[in-house]
Write a protein that holds these residues in place. Structure first.
Motif, PDB file in Angstrom:
ATOM      1  N   TRP A 166       0.827  -1.218  -0.038  1.00 50.22           N
ATOM      2  CA  TRP A 166      -0.019   0.002   0.107  1.00 50.22           C
ATOM      3  C   TRP A 166       0.802   1.233  -0.017  1.00 50.22           C
ATOM      4  CZ3 TRP A 166      -3.723  -2.043   4.342  1.00 50.22           C
ATOM      5  CH2 TRP A 166      -4.522  -2.964   3.843  1.00 50.22           C
ATOM      6  N   LEU A 167       1.974   1.105   0.616  1.00 48.39           N
ATOM      7  CA  LEU A 167       2.649   2.573   0.872  1.00 48.39           C
ATOM      8  C   LEU A 167       3.389   2.608  -0.623  1.00 48.39           C
ATOM      9  CD1 LEU A 167       4.943   2.128   4.146  1.00 48.39           C
ATOM     10  CD2 LEU A 167       3.384   4.191   3.288  1.00 48.39           C
ATOM     11  N   SER A 168       3.657   1.538  -1.151  1.00 42.53           N
ATOM     12  CA  SER A 168       4.330   1.621  -2.512  1.00 42.53           C
ATOM     13  C   SER A 168       3.269   2.336  -3.680  1.00 42.53           C
ATOM     14  CB  SER A 168       4.543   0.381  -3.280  1.00 42.53           C
ATOM     15  OG  SER A 168       3.540  -0.783  -3.389  1.00 42.53           O
ATOM     16  N   GLU A 169       1.833   2.093  -3.442  1.00 38.34           N
ATOM     17  CA  GLU A 169       1.030   2.922  -4.202  1.00 38.34           C
ATOM     18  C   GLU A 169       0.949   4.319  -4.106  1.00 38.34           C
ATOM     19  OE1 GLU A 169      -2.043  -1.136  -3.677  1.00 38.34           O
ATOM     20  OE2 GLU A 169      -2.541   1.043  -2.821  1.00 38.34           O
ATOM     21  N   ILE A 170       1.461   4.898  -3.111  1.00 36.51           N
ATOM     22  CA  ILE A 170       1.395   6.485  -3.140  1.00 36.51           C
ATOM     23  C   ILE A 170       2.922   6.862  -3.546  1.00 36.51           C
ATOM     24  CG2 ILE A 170       1.668   8.272  -1.070  1.00 36.51           C
ATOM     25  CD1 ILE A 170       0.270   6.126   0.884  1.00 36.51           C
ATOM     26  N   PRO A 171       2.547   8.154  -4.540  1.00 31.59           N
ATOM     27  CA  PRO A 171       3.541   8.760  -4.786  1.00 31.59           C
ATOM     28  C   PRO A 171       4.782   9.181  -4.128  1.00 31.59           C
ATOM     29  CG  PRO A 171       1.989   9.539  -6.108  1.00 31.59           C
ATOM     30  CD  PRO A 171       1.389   8.559  -5.004  1.00 31.59           C
ATOM     31  N   SER A 172       5.882   9.058  -4.258  1.00 33.85           N
ATOM     32  CA  SER A 172       7.175   9.298  -3.092  1.00 33.85           C
ATOM     33  C   SER A 172       6.887  10.817  -2.778  1.00 33.85           C
ATOM     34  CB  SER A 172       8.741   9.181  -3.757  1.00 33.85           C
ATOM     35  OG  SER A 172       8.755   7.920  -4.002  1.00 33.85           O
ATOM     36  N   ASP A 173       6.661  11.463  -3.529  1.00 31.44           N
ATOM     37  CA  ASP A 173       6.601  13.321  -3.271  1.00 31.44           C
ATOM     38  C   ASP A 173       5.262  13.549  -2.427  1.00 31.44           C
ATOM     39  OD1 ASP A 173       4.672  12.793  -5.290  1.00 31.44           O
ATOM     40  OD2 ASP A 173       5.374  14.281  -6.413  1.00 31.44           O
ATOM     41  N   ARG A 174       4.471  12.479  -2.265  1.00 34.04           N
ATOM     42  CA  ARG A 174       3.136  12.863  -1.267  1.00 34.04           C
ATOM     43  C   ARG A 174       3.176  12.123  -0.115  1.00 34.04           C
ATOM     44  NH1 ARG A 174      -2.393  11.694  -3.171  1.00 34.04           N
ATOM     45  NH2 ARG A 174      -2.741  13.429  -1.588  1.00 34.04           N
ATOM     46  N   LYS A 175       4.247  11.272   0.174  1.00 35.38           N
ATOM     47  CA  LYS A 175       4.140  10.516   1.441  1.00 35.38           C
ATOM     48  C   LYS A 175       4.426  11.401   2.725  1.00 35.38           C
ATOM     49  CE  LYS A 175       5.913   6.124  -0.607  1.00 35.38           C
ATOM     50  NZ  LYS A 175       6.555   4.851  -0.726  1.00 35.38           N
ATOM     51  N   ASN A 176       5.025  12.590   2.451  1.00 27.66           N
ATOM     52  CA  ASN A 176       5.197  13.463   3.650  1.00 27.66           C
ATOM     53  C   ASN A 176       4.184  14.401   3.859  1.00 27.66           C
ATOM     54  OD1 ASN A 176       7.667  12.246   4.454  1.00 27.66           O
ATOM     55  ND2 ASN A 176       8.768  13.451   2.984  1.00 27.66           N
TER      56      ASN A 176
END
Length: 251
Positions: A131-141
Motif C-alpha cells: 500500500w505504501l508503494s502505491e503512494i507517490p514518493s513526493d506525497r508520502k510526507n
C-alpha cells in the motif's frame, strides 16, 4: 452470524485497547481453534468465522476469535499482533484459522507460542508495504490519510492513516533489517483463489516460497479455481472445512 449476546470485551494491557472477542471452552482435552479475521473484517458477521464456530460446536472443540482494535492514527499491525498476544495470555489455543491479513498476524503470533497448525484463507503478509508503494514518493510526507480504493466499503475506499502504514513496518516479515525474523517450523495450509484480485495468486505463491525458505518445510498449498479473495461460496466453505479437519487429524 455468531450470536452477539455471547460476545465479550477484553482490555489489552500492552496497547490499552478494548476489543470484542468470544471464547468457548473445549470439552475435556479437545483442541481449541482460533479464527483471526483480516483487515476491516468482523468475526461476528464473517461467514468463515461462523464456519469455524459451528465446526467447533459440532465437535466440542474450543473456539476463540476477536476483532482488531479500531483503525485510527495510533494503531498498526504491530499493535494488532500485541493485542492478540495479550488475549492469548488468557486462553490456550492449538490451531489458527485466518483470513487475508490474518495470516500475517498469525505468523507473528506463532513466533511467541507453540501452535500445532495454521490454515490461511486468501492469506497475505506485509501488505502495508504494498500500500505504501502505491503512494507517490513526493506525497508520502504530505498526506496523513491514504484513501485506498476498495470494493468492500460503501464509500469506495478505506481511510488508512499513514501512521498505520509506517508503524506496521516493525511487524513486517520480509524486511530483514527492520521487521521480525520468521523461522518457525509448523504445519501451514494455504488456500487461495486463482482469481483473487486483493492478494494475487502470484503473491500467494511468493508467500509459500518465503515460508519454505525460512525453515518451513510443511506447507500445503491449494489453488482454488475460480476462487476470489473471500472464498465464501458454499463449495469453497465446504472445502475449507474439510482442510481444517485434515489439519487437526494430521497434526
Amino acid at each position: 452470524m455468531i450470536p452477539v449476546d455471547i460476545v465479550q470485551t477484553f482490555f489489552t494491557k500492552r496497547t490499552q485497547h478494548h476489543i470484542q472477542y468470544l471464547y468457548v471452552k473445549p470439552k475435556d482435552h479437545k483442541p481449541t481453534l482460533c479464527f483471526i479475521p483480516g483487515f476491516q473484517s468482523d468475526f461476528i458477521t464473517s461467514k468463515k468465522s461462523h464456519l469455524v464456530y459451528q465446526l467447533c460446536k459440532r465437535h466440542e472443540f474450543g473456539f476463540l476469535s476477536w476483532n482488531h482494535s479500531v483503525l485510527d492514527s495510533e494503531t498498526s499491525i504491530f499493535d494488532w499482533y500485541n493485542d492478540g498476544i495479550d488475549l492469548l495470555s488468557e486462553f490456550h489455543i492449538d490451531y489458527i484459522v485466518c483470513a487475508s491479513m490474518g495470516l500475517w498476524i498469525s505468523l507473528l503470533m506463532s513466533t511467541n507460542m507453540k501452535i500445532r497448525g495454521v490454515l490461511s484463507i486468501g492469506g497475505a503478509i506485509d501488505v502495508t508495504e504494498k500500500w505504501l508503494s502505491e503512494i507517490p514518493s513526493d506525497r508520502k510526507n504530505e498526506i496523513k490519510v491514504y484513501k485506498r480504493p476498495s470494493t468492500y466499503d460503501p464509500s469506495g475506499y478505506y481511510d488508512i492513516p499513514m501512521h498505520f502504514l509506517i508503524e506496521s513496518r516493525k511487524a513486517c516479515l520480509q524486511i530483514k533489517d527492520n521487521g521480525i525474523n520468521y523461522d518457525k517450523a509448523i504445519p501451514i495450509y494455504m488456500l487461495h483463489g486463482q482469481k483473487d484480485v486483493d492478494c494475487s495468486i502470484e503473491d500467494a505463491r511468493l508467500i509459500k516460497e518465503f515460508l519454505v525458505r525460512n525453515q518451513q518445510k510443511n506447507v500445503r498449498f491449494y489453488e482454488i479455481e475460480d476462487g476470489d479473495h473471500r472464498l465464501s461460496k458454499p463449495a469453497e466453505l465446504r472445502f475449507i472445512e474439510q482442510k481444517i479437519i485434515d489439519m487437526i487429524s494430521k497434526n
